[in-house]
Design a protein around this motif. Structure first.
Motif, PDB file in Angstrom:
ATOM      1  N   ASP A 218      -1.288  10.991  -6.298  1.00  0.00           N
ATOM      2  CA  ASP A 218      -1.854   9.677  -6.049  1.00  0.00           C
ATOM      3  C   ASP A 218      -3.086   9.665  -6.964  1.00  0.00           C
ATOM      4  O   ASP A 218      -3.618   8.541  -7.664  1.00  0.00           O
TER       5      ASP A 218
ATOM      6  N   ALA B   3      -8.030   6.764  -3.887  1.00  0.00           N
ATOM      7  CA  ALA B   3      -8.632   5.774  -4.777  1.00  0.00           C
ATOM      8  C   ALA B   3     -10.066   6.100  -4.775  1.00  0.00           C
ATOM      9  O   ALA B   3     -10.647   5.906  -5.913  1.00  0.00           O
TER      10      ALA B   3
ATOM     11  N   THR C 239       1.524   4.087  -3.385  1.00  0.00           N
ATOM     12  CA  THR C 239       1.626   5.561  -3.737  1.00  0.00           C
ATOM     13  C   THR C 239       2.826   6.393  -3.863  1.00  0.00           C
ATOM     14  O   THR C 239       3.055   7.445  -4.765  1.00  0.00           O
TER      15      THR C 239
ATOM     16  N   GLY D 214       0.948  -1.242  -0.046  1.00  0.00           N
ATOM     17  CA  GLY D 214       0.148  -0.023   0.188  1.00  0.00           C
ATOM     18  C   GLY D 214       0.806   1.205  -0.092  1.00  0.00           C
ATOM     19  O   GLY D 214       0.323   2.375  -0.632  1.00  0.00           O
TER      20      GLY D 214
ATOM     21  N   PRO E  70      -4.011  -1.782   3.784  1.00  0.00           N
ATOM     22  CA  PRO E  70      -3.994  -0.705   4.280  1.00  0.00           C
ATOM     23  C   PRO E  70      -2.522  -0.674   5.118  1.00  0.00           C
ATOM     24  O   PRO E  70      -2.112  -1.510   5.412  1.00  0.00           O
TER      25      PRO E  70
ATOM     26  N   TYR F 102      -6.300   7.111   3.996  1.00  0.00           N
ATOM     27  CA  TYR F 102      -5.040   6.581   3.147  1.00  0.00           C
ATOM     28  C   TYR F 102      -5.837   6.366   1.876  1.00  0.00           C
ATOM     29  O   TYR F 102      -4.958   6.435   0.994  1.00  0.00           O
ATOM     30  N   ALA F 103      -6.989   5.886   1.867  1.00  0.00           N
ATOM     31  CA  ALA F 103      -7.397   5.457   0.499  1.00  0.00           C
ATOM     32  C   ALA F 103      -8.364   6.654  -0.128  1.00  0.00           C
ATOM     33  O   ALA F 103      -9.072   6.326  -1.166  1.00  0.00           O
TER      34      ALA F 103
ATOM     35  N   PRO G 247      -5.263   0.053  -2.429  1.00  0.00           N
ATOM     36  CA  PRO G 247      -6.028   0.569  -1.377  1.00  0.00           C
ATOM     37  C   PRO G 247      -6.603  -0.755  -0.589  1.00  0.00           C
ATOM     38  O   PRO G 247      -7.102  -0.412   0.694  1.00  0.00           O
TER      39      PRO G 247
ATOM     40  N   TYR H 191      -3.777   7.066  -9.926  1.00  0.00           N
ATOM     41  CA  TYR H 191      -4.763   5.754  -9.744  1.00  0.00           C
ATOM     42  C   TYR H 191      -5.798   5.660 -10.588  1.00  0.00           C
ATOM     43  O   TYR H 191      -5.773   4.782 -11.519  1.00  0.00           O
TER      44      TYR H 191
END
Length: 510
Positions: free
Chosen positions: A433, A504, A254, A250, A488, A500-501, A485, A437
């Motif tokens: 990011d 996405a 990134t 994960g 984690p 963090y996601a 994603p 993505y």
């Protein structure tokens, strides 16, 4: 997809020049499409003719690839992966993956030598559902065509040089001010804006070379055991090269997005192939040379940073790693005022170029004129011509200042929102990011489409063929990054201060 979607390959009759012979030179005017469903495989010359030679094509590519990221991205990547060794490894692996993607772009471009780039390739390959490929490219061009990241870099380096506190409000205010000023310049003073951005573009190249030469001089001619008066601890951190490495998928994903962001633009010349002299011959050499140039420069700049700035300072630097480098090498004054301002001006120039190239297509489309450097605009031009933007006549208007004000406003709104809504400390990493993505879906589509065309249309003339294992490698990596994603990080946060996601979710939403 049935053969009826293609009818049959466009094959030249025996009495006319073969496709391969015609393509290697400037296409003769007598080479005309015989069946409209296959027109994309024929070279097409722009209204102004083929004016872009090899040198101009190289500048179009390298000026798009090397932006402000070289001054801002290395610190974010080291912070993400945890160690300088893993960061350098990621830059090398990223270059290899970028080569796989470039090879796919080269095969498409040599096979379908027309302006439009990815839009042309996806539309040619995926004809059903109707307009799906066109709509996806149109949405991506409008919603992800912002320049907020470079506005943030400009704001942070300017505040650093002027000794102001880089508060969230100050950074956002200065970034919005730059975006607004550039919108006004391009909307009201069209020719002046072009002149300014050309000057700033050359300044950026000079500044990058200066960083590389400075780093080489510091490492090669000053003793590692004798810190300077400014407190520089010299020498590459070989003993701590892999200490603190974070191998979580994960986290690595990134980092990949940031590196792909830095290498983006290798296929820039594909968007203006209608204007390129000897398009296939030029295409097969410009991209690889630009990739090698960018890879070498990125590695040298990273080594320069790591040799001068302590690793903990790099991790905390955010986008200011170049400012810390200059300050520690040259000290107060020239090192922490003049050179950071030069980086800020370079970022402003990048904003001007990207803004110009994203929006000038509206005015150009009506007049039938073009500029050699409007590569990204060709994709948007194709989108506008097919009616995928509402109020097309209004947005395409060049009144009242003979400049594409409507297109500038379309570009201004999403850029403004991206600057204002997220915390300024996380905007740069977040944008890289999100774009990375969303780009993986297009990468999977073009890669799998290439394999599909190899199977369904093996008789198409392909002056360049991508290495099939490299195509599969790219597909596998893209799928892995799309699934990232679901892995984690340990503490629930990645390279940003919020969920963090989020990148996405936004990418999927687009």
């Amino acid at each position: 997809m049935s053969d009826l979607d293609y009818v049959e390959p466009l094959l030249s009759p025996p009495t006319t020049p073969t496709y391969g012979t015609a393509l290697e030179q400037d296409p003769p005017e007598t080479l005309k499409p015989a069946r409209s469903i296959e027109d994309d495989v024929l070279p097409e010359t722009a209204v102004v003719g083929r004016t872009i030679g090899w040198g101009s094509a190289y500048i179009i590519v390298i000026s798009r690839v090397i932006g402000s990221g070289i001054f801002a991205m290395p610190g974010a990547i080291v912070k993400t992966v945890g160690s300088p060794g893993l960061a350098l490894l990621m830059w090398v692996v990223g270059a290899l993956v970028a080569w796989c993607g470039l090879a796919i772009t080269l095969e498409y471009g040599c096979m379908l030598p027309r302006s439009g780039g990815e839009k042309v390739y996806l539309e040619y390959t995926f004809r059903r559902p109707r307009f799906l490929a066109s709509t996806l490219v149109a949405v991506q061009a409008v919603l992800l065509g912002f320049t907020a990241s470079n506005c943030i870099v400009f704001a942070k380096y300017t505040l650093f040089a002027l000794k102001f506190e880089p508060s969230d409000a100050a950074v956002k205010a200065l970034a919005v001010g730059l975006l607004t000023a550039i919108t006004i310049v391009h909307g009201c003073f069209y020719k002046s804006g072009i002149w300014i951005q050309n000057i700033l573009g050359w300044a950026k190249v000079v500044l990058i070379v200066f960083v590389i030469v400075t780093g080489f001089f510091v490492v090669a001619f000053r003793r590692e055991t004798e810190p300077s008066a400014e407190g520089i601890s010299l020498g590459f951190p070989a003993d701590d090269l892999w200490r603190g490495s974070n191998w979580s998928w994960g986290v690595l994903s990134t980092a990949f997005f940031k590196i792909f962001y830095s290498y983006a633009g290798l296929g820039n010349i594909n968007n203006v192939l209608n204007e390129v002299k000897n398009p296939v011959r030029t295409l097969k050499t410009v991209g690889p040379v630009a990739l090698m140039t960018a890879c070498v420069m990125y590695l040298l700049v990273n080594v320069a940073y790591l040799s001068v700035v302590p690793i903990e300072d790099i991790k905390q630097s955010g986008e200011l790693i170049a400012a810390l480098f200059f300050e520690r090498v040259f000290g107060p004054g020239f090192g922490n005022v003049f050179l950071p301002l030069a980086v800020a001006v370079s970022a402003a120039g990048n904003v001007m170029v990207v803004t110009f190239s994203l929006v000038t297509h509206q005015g150009m489309a009506q007049k039938g004129i073009s500029a050699n450097f409007l590569s990204k605009a060709r994709v948007n031009q194709e989108v506008a011509r097919q009616g995928f933007l509402p109020y097309a006549s209004l947005l395409a208007s060049s009144r009242p200042f003979n400049a594409p004000m409507g297109g500038l406003i379309v570009h201004y709104v999403p850029s403004l929102l991206v600057i204002v809504l997220p915390p300024s400390a996380d905007v740069y990493a977040f944008i890289a990011d999100v774009e990375g993505y969303a780009g993986q879906f297009f990468a999977v589509a073009t890669s799998s489409g290439l394999l599909w065309l190899r199977y369904k249309k093996p008789d198409l003339y392909r002056p360049f063929k991508a290495w099939i294992p490299g195509v599969w490698l790219r597909i596998a990596l893209c799928i892995g990054l799309i699934a990232a994603p679901f892995f984690p990080p340990k503490h629930g946060t990645g390279d940003v201060g919020f969920f963090y996601a989020t990148y996405a979710l936004v990418g999927l939403g687009v």
